[in-house]
Scaffold this active site. Structure first.
Site, PDB file in Angstrom:
ATOM      1  N   TYR A  15       0.804  -1.224   0.000  1.00 44.79           N
ATOM      2  CA  TYR A  15       0.000   0.000   0.000  1.00 44.79           C
ATOM      3  C   TYR A  15       0.836   1.272   0.000  1.00 44.79           C
ATOM      4  CZ  TYR A  15      -4.304  -2.592   0.393  1.00 44.79           C
ATOM      5  OH  TYR A  15      -5.354  -3.417   0.132  1.00 44.79           O
ATOM      6  N   ASP A  45      -4.100 -18.423   2.628  1.00 41.23           N
ATOM      7  CA  ASP A  45      -5.123 -18.986   1.734  1.00 41.23           C
ATOM      8  C   ASP A  45      -6.031 -19.962   2.478  1.00 41.23           C
ATOM      9  OD1 ASP A  45      -2.818 -20.463   1.900  1.00 41.23           O
ATOM     10  OD2 ASP A  45      -2.575 -20.789  -0.239  1.00 41.23           O
ATOM     11  N   LYS A  59       1.624 -15.242   4.106  1.00 44.32           N
ATOM     12  CA  LYS A  59       2.057 -16.202   3.077  1.00 44.32           C
ATOM     13  C   LYS A  59       3.563 -16.412   3.246  1.00 44.32           C
ATOM     14  CE  LYS A  59       0.823 -18.579  -0.616  1.00 44.32           C
ATOM     15  NZ  LYS A  59      -0.128 -19.685  -0.579  1.00 44.32           N
ATOM     16  N   ASP A 115      -7.171  -6.242   4.353  1.00 46.43           N
ATOM     17  CA  ASP A 115      -8.185  -5.560   3.552  1.00 46.43           C
ATOM     18  C   ASP A 115      -9.180  -6.596   3.004  1.00 46.43           C
ATOM     19  OD1 ASP A 115      -9.495  -3.651   2.109  1.00 46.43           O
ATOM     20  OD2 ASP A 115      -7.849  -3.168   0.752  1.00 46.43           O
TER      21      ASP A 115
END
Ligand code: NAD
Length: 490
Positions: free
Chosen positions: A135, A215, A182, A239
């Site tokens: 971001y 995930d 991740k 988000d």
């Protein structure tokens, strides 16, 4: 609980209010009507942000003078802002969060079953890192074919956010904090966030903690939200996951959020400006109203927060719903302002079946933010051990590139490998690997160190040989541990 202390010249706590774009003005007016009817004693300072400011050619969407008024106010209550697509302008939401150091985004999402069709077991507090990750919007097009976005995860940024999340869990009597990343793929960036999580968890032995890969973690959260309590995530994952949890509660229009830093705070709905329904008077104002409830708690006005929240719960329980709510208990479908009027009519009531809201914590969010200071940096031995040189090149095969680059390397910085999109293509690449015009060429002496003079000399030789260098990444070790990733297949 006493409200935040007034400064000598203040007669009321001053709140900056931005009505926002799209459905923003409708839901802000509805929210302010409820605050007014509840007799909340605040000085409201209207500020202009978003579309009108972009239209004046201000690419940040906020004037400098407005930013000053926001940073000196006790909080900003903000309607959603439309981010114009394409280049030339920056997201105002991201600008506000970053320039005011609102590092923690707290998004409570819970079930109102059976009054709102959603997942009955949901009661999750999502704590999203608000300033870092991709971001920063640091993006480059480097070659004709390849673009890149820089993902920045910092140790102090991760540490204070994670400590804040654990502190929040402790203050609100939560039992478990789950981190999702991740880190199996992004071992350095997400690995840092995960390692920091594990270190900070040791300061809170009474709280259970676990790390999940994002995930499978998101999939489980979507199907078994009752297994989750507080979830802490880097910016991008947070988000996405918080929109999933908001939808699980029944509508993205139901959840408010607090953006908190050590000195400033901003409260907003988690949804956007919903241009598809703007101006129709049908938007659900609940997200912004519940954000205002969080703001009142933050300002040290928990009684007002409790009264409004319980009136809102009573309205939902009475079956008075906006168009986005699916429910078998709906008795009356209402628009934005009528919903606010129904909440106002119930001020002083408490829900009969849904759990009552009880607030005692006062300005706990600000205190937690101030108490979450990261530890000072630990001195480490940082050593330059090589360099990754990125080239824009499309004049042949990986083998040909390898042959030419080997001649540019020397004993101080020999060519070690070439990757394309992260996959090793030299030495011993596979003919199947698809290659673009963007090559990472690693020059590194085996087991030795390098100097900046060696790197500059290498760049000179690459330039003399006609190569276009588009970027460099120095390869460092920290206390002997590599601070760079291997090539895929290495
Ligand atoms: P969105 O959240 O605005 O809308 C997604 C869907 O949810 C739409 O179908 C919309 O009608 C519905 N919806 C959203 N809020 C609702 C409400 N209160 N009541 C009823 N239905 C509601 O997401 P989007 O369409 O992807 O984004 C629109 C704009 O908002 C974009 O410019 C985006 O950048 C911006 N945005 C701003 C913020 C913010 O200001 N914090 C957050 C997200 C998106």
């Amino acid at each position: 609980m006493a409200p935040l202390a007034l400064a000598p010249q203040e007669t009321k706590l001053r709140i900056a209010v931005a009505r926002g774009d799209g459905i923003g003005p409708e839901i802000t007016d509805a929210t302010l009507a409820v605050l007014d009817a509840a007799g909340v004693d605040l000085e409201l300072d209207p500020v202009e942000l978003g579309a009108a400011v972009y239209a004046r050619g201000v690419s940040s969407g906020v004037e400098r003078e407005t930013l000053e008024r926001i940073r000196t106010a006790r909080a900003l209550l903000k309607g959603p802002i439309t981010t114009p697509s394409g280049g030339g302008v920056k997201s105002l939401n991201v600008t506000l969060r970053k320039s005011l150091s609102l590092f923690a985004n707290v998004r409570p999402c819970l079930s109102y079953s059976p009054y709102v069709a959603g997942h009955p077991g949901l009661d999750v507090l999502v704590v999203r890192e608000n300033e870092e990750d991709t971001y920063g919007g640091i993006e480059h097009r480097q070659t004709e074919q390849v673009t890149q976005c820089l993902k920045l995860i910092t140790r102090p940024g991760s540490e204070r956010l994670i400590r804040f999340a654990f502190g929040l869990a402790r203050a609100y009597g939560r039992r478990r904090v789950t981190c999702m990343t991740k880190s199996n793929i992004m071992k350095i960036t997400d690995g840092l966030f995960m390692d920091t999580f594990r270190q900070v968890a040791e300061e809170f032995p009474e709280l259970a903690s676990d790390h999940q890969i994002i995930d499978i973690g998101t999939a489980r959260l979507a199907t078994r939200p009752e297994d989750y309590d507080v979830v802490v995530l880097p910016n991008l994952y947070g988000d996405i996951v918080s929109d999933v949890t908001a939808e699980l509660s029944g509508s993205v229009g139901l959840c408010g959020s607090a953006n908190v830093g050590a000195t400033c705070a901003m409260f907003e709905a988690i949804h956007g400006s919903a241009p598809d329904i703007a101006g129709q008077g049908i938007a659900n104002p609940s997200g912004l109203l519940l954000a205002a409830v969080q703001m009142l708690v933050h300002l040290g006005l928990p009684q007002d927060a409790q009264r409004i929240h319980n009136a809102w719960l009573s309205t939902i329980e009475a079956g008075i719903h906006t168009a986005d709510i699916k429910s078998e208990t709906t008795r009356q479908r209402v628009g934005t302002q009528a919903f606010a009027a129904a909440v106002i009519a119930r001020l002083g009531e408490e829900p009969r079946r849904l759990p009552c809201a009880r607030y005692e914590l006062g300005s706990a969010l600000a205190e937690l933010a101030r108490d979450s200071t990261p530890a000072p940096p630990r001195p480490q031995v940082k050593e330059l051990v090589g360099v990754d040189v990125f080239l824009d090149w499309s004049a042949g095969s990986p083998a040909e590139l390898g042959d030419r680059l080997r001649r540019c390397g020397d004993a101080t910085l020999p060519l070690e490998m070439i990757t394309n999109r992260g996959v090793r293509v030299w030495p011993q690449g596979l003919p199947e690997t698809f290659c673009t015009d963007h090559w990472r060429c690693r020059f590194r002496p085996e087991g030795g160190s390098a100097s900046w003079a060696d790197v500059l000399a290498l760049l000179g030789r690459l330039s003399d040989a006609g190569f276009e260098v588009i970027k460099l990444e120095n390869l460092y070790t920290f206390d002997g541990r590599p601070g760079f990733s291997l090539g895929q297949g290495q």
